[in-house]
Design an enzyme around this catalytic site. Sequence first.
Site, PDB file in Angstrom:
ATOM      1  N   CYS A 365       0.822  -1.209   0.000  1.00  0.00           N
ATOM      2  CA  CYS A 365       0.000   0.000   0.000  1.00  0.00           C
ATOM      3  C   CYS A 365       0.854   1.255   0.000  1.00  0.00           C
ATOM      4  CB  CYS A 365      -0.892   0.028   1.240  1.00  0.00           C
ATOM      5  SG  CYS A 365      -1.928  -1.413   1.385  1.00  0.00           S
ATOM      6  N   ASN A 577      -5.874   3.857   2.946  1.00  0.00           N
ATOM      7  CA  ASN A 577      -5.365   3.326   1.682  1.00  0.00           C
ATOM      8  C   ASN A 577      -6.505   2.760   0.840  1.00  0.00           C
ATOM      9  OD1 ASN A 577      -5.755   1.174   3.544  1.00  0.00           O
ATOM     10  ND2 ASN A 577      -4.611  -0.162   2.184  1.00  0.00           N
ATOM     11  N   CYS A 579      -7.762  -0.151   0.769  1.00  0.00           N
ATOM     12  CA  CYS A 579      -8.660  -1.095   1.449  1.00  0.00           C
ATOM     13  C   CYS A 579      -8.995  -0.670   2.872  1.00  0.00           C
ATOM     14  CB  CYS A 579      -8.048  -2.490   1.451  1.00  0.00           C
ATOM     15  SG  CYS A 579      -7.652  -3.095  -0.204  1.00  0.00           S
ATOM     16  N   GLU A 581      -7.388  -0.108   5.650  1.00  0.00           N
ATOM     17  CA  GLU A 581      -6.792  -0.630   6.881  1.00  0.00           C
ATOM     18  C   GLU A 581      -5.492   0.077   7.271  1.00  0.00           C
ATOM     19  OE1 GLU A 581      -4.615  -3.221   3.852  1.00  0.00           O
ATOM     20  OE2 GLU A 581      -6.400  -1.979   4.028  1.00  0.00           O
ATOM     21  N   ALA A 764      -8.082 -11.110   0.128  1.00  0.00           N
ATOM     22  CA  ALA A 764      -8.968 -11.756  -0.849  1.00  0.00           C
ATOM     23  C   ALA A 764      -8.278 -12.882  -1.599  1.00  0.00           C
ATOM     24  CB  ALA A 764      -9.485 -10.712  -1.833  1.00  0.00           C
ATOM     25  N   THR A 765      -7.012 -12.691  -1.964  1.00  0.00           N
ATOM     26  CA  THR A 765      -6.334 -13.700  -2.765  1.00  0.00           C
ATOM     27  C   THR A 765      -5.512 -14.660  -1.918  1.00  0.00           C
ATOM     28  OG1 THR A 765      -6.185 -12.075  -4.543  1.00  0.00           O
ATOM     29  CG2 THR A 765      -4.856 -14.047  -4.772  1.00  0.00           C
ATOM     30  N   ILE A 766      -4.780 -14.153  -0.938  1.00  0.00           N
ATOM     31  CA  ILE A 766      -3.909 -15.059  -0.179  1.00  0.00           C
ATOM     32  C   ILE A 766      -4.719 -16.038   0.665  1.00  0.00           C
ATOM     33  CG2 ILE A 766      -1.953 -13.480  -0.208  1.00  0.00           C
ATOM     34  CD1 ILE A 766      -2.537 -12.864   2.748  1.00  0.00           C
TER      35      ILE A 766
END
Length: 953
Positions: A365, A577, A579, A581, A764-766
């Site tokens: 980020c 950022n 997302c 967080e 989402a992906t990891i």
Amino acid sequence: MSQIQSLPADPLPQGVNAEPGYSLIKRNGSVTPFDAAKISVALTKAFIAVEGNSATASRRIHEIVEGLTANIVAALTKRVGEGRTFHIEDVQDQVELALMRSEHHKVARAYVLYRERRAAERAEQAARTPRLVESAPGLSMRDAEGNTVPLDFARLETVVAEACAGLEGTSAEAILTEARRNLYDGISLDELALAPILAARTLVENDPGYAQVSARLLLDRLRREALSFVFSRPEQATQADMATRYAEYFPAYVKTGIAADMLDPELARFDLQKIAAAIRPERDMQFQYLGLQTLYDRYFLHVSGKRYELPQAFFMRVAMGLALREVEREERAIEFYNLLSSFDFMASTPTLFNAGTRRPQLSSCFLTTIGDDLDAIFKGIKDNALLAKYSGGLGNDWTPVRGLGAHIKGTNGESQGVVPFLKVANDTAIAVNQGGKRKGAVCAYLETWHIDIEEFLDLRKNTGDDRRRTHDMNTANWVPDLFMQRVEADGEWTLFSPDEVPGLHDLYGTPFRAAYEQAEADAEAGRIRVHRKVRALELWRKMLSMLFETGHPWITFKDPCNLRSPQRHAGVVHSSNLCTEITLNTSADEVAVCNLGSVNLVAHIGEKGLDHDKLAKTVRTAMRMLDNVVDINFYTIPEARRSNLKHRPVGLGLMGFQDALQMQSIAYASEAAVEFADISMEAISYHAIWASTELAEERGRYQSFDGSLWSKGILPIDSVEFVAEARGGVDMDRSQRLDWEALRDRVWTLGMRNSNCLAIAPTATISNICGVSQSIEPAYQNLYVKTNMSGDFTVVNALLVEALKARGLWDEVMISDLKYFDGSVGQIDRIPDDLKAVFATAFEVDARWLIAAASRRQKWIDQAQSLNLYIANPSGKALDAIYRRAWSMGLKTTYYLRSRAATSVEKSTLKGTDGRLNAVPVTHAIDTLRARAELEAGPNACAIDDPDCEACQ
């Protein structure tokens, strides 16, 4: 079915011609040309058999059939695999589905029943005919060199049996039976490898074990591809072979990657024999199909589309890349590898993409502040492009840019405001698509008092002047506490242009209130030219209305982000950022950078709940890996490098929260879940801060430590009091369990290596890679089709299946019920109430429970958390209550608002809808006839095009 006696022996003629190069596989494995005209003939006969053959009917049938045929051919060619072939059953399946789509239910019903009767006749005939060869009689295949050789069915059986080994509930025979349907004479090696994968994937809805089987079968294909490339000769190996082959392969892989100018030549200076000996080949077997396919498509290194990186080489490459500057780097690389390959912890996507490569941009980020002149604005847009190029997610603070109607001294004109520049930033994000690995992504933040705030709210609308819309950019409101207090009091709110109130953006808490009220007085006295009064409650309602209608702008809270920031002495948090967080300081001279990774809670749950000893060990190693990112990182702009080296922030988060609850039979909507959120986050926070003090003792404190809250012995749990003082109270539980006094003494004495340690990203992906639930999310559904950049994938909640099996409730009827009720257990009478509570899905969990759990976590976190809020039946009153509650309970930020979509999972079958590997046969559609379901598949749970944010993780 006598009414369709006029159909040919097979209800769809075998041979269809969509365009040159397409072929059809018959049931006996032979291949014929594909002739589309015969689809029309078969459809016409089916309609005539049901509706008659009058002149009026014939004209109508002709028009219907023409459209249906076009749709069927389009569907087939879209799904075709590498060999550009269709199986006869696939074509017939598409005819069934096309008839159902067009609601010709009588014709479809007759067609289905006729197929059933013909299948029974073939089976009866096959039983009477002696079978000379059990497997694949007389079929040949093309080997890697293009030679025609006998089809090696014995190896196929070995690979499938190996894939099913140890997975209860899976059947090698079922996979082989389905795979045989896609075999034909002259099949290529790639298609032969594809056949069992497709077969296994159609069975995932029957048992989640098939998701692992599918992954293991994909591994076989990957092994052949990678080994052949690395050794420059045709190679293939079973998983058993890899117990010894990895040691031979790994040094050759490193050499190949360096020669391809992809891997850092420094990797060759490691003791590669020692490194290779530490690889654990058996960990290749733990993947779910979605995870491995995602790695295959987007993460594994390749040359001209040929992957040469196997999974354990991938994890070791990342580990070595993070250990480059360690003194004992082989030992540290092995330590890092064991953490990653076990799925106990997973680094963020940019780290996985780029660690160990020649351009190691590892950070997730970047946060920037855009200045109020053309040079600064277009420098900010250029910086966005450079930062996004290597997979960074972006958060831009646009509040300093003057608003519409403000005076421009240089030209004596009036400003067009911030919106036209946001349009340019939007288009830049689309142009820089991160090398095709994932979409470029940016979020624009604007503070609620900005004169352009109402136009900002409309940016994502699909109506209005498209030149003042940003359809691809995320947006977020940066909301001061004073605004929320004016909303509560139903007071007025004044909007300003920042050039006339230049200090307002840098203030928060009591100083902000004083400066804002002075600005209002100046406006009343005529000393401020551009301003406008609005009713605070009306603006708040529009914010919530746009959030529901467009998914944007998100609601984030300025004051708690700043009041609780450990770096208050060093600057101001002007935005979050992409997302929501990350909460770090930005300025003209500093671009904030954060380096992310997530602990897998599932891997830390034992018989007695959370395994604190294992968690402490995991967090200690993870923090070391994240701190190493700061020094190894490839920085594309100097402002980012300067900031990251000075403050060294990292963001350790978590994933698998809902799975961890379900493993303990805890319902998300319960006090027990809120308590677990508190306990788990306290432990992660405690061990992360402790690890940072250890790193400070070994490596030194971060440069700007003096004057920070850390240096004053103020920990995140202590900083809650600053918010309480500024607001006159905060509805946040502040209980604690661990020995924070001892840790406070360590921080005071040893200092901190990192200005910030904690942030919960979306993962989402990891989380897909690790096969666990996303971040802190409740499960979307228990059975659904997930869509991402790698395709469509059937997802089944394995923990639910395990629980149902234990009670003797998992059967075909249960599968059908789950599909009918869109993956929800709440309306299935057979399921006991205790299981309904534990396996409730996102829209069955009251958002108040999500906020309560998030509040408990927030007290331990020095940054923020990506918190999605789900609401099944949204209304203005409900949204107002939810977001006021989020603010009053001390949350720093919120993320997407998700509401139910019109589409749902296909009721008929999930087979054939999932995946990037095409030509998946669709099973019989009898239950389609019963359900009359929509044919769209996949979760679209919010008012945005892509429900998964993959920019941070």
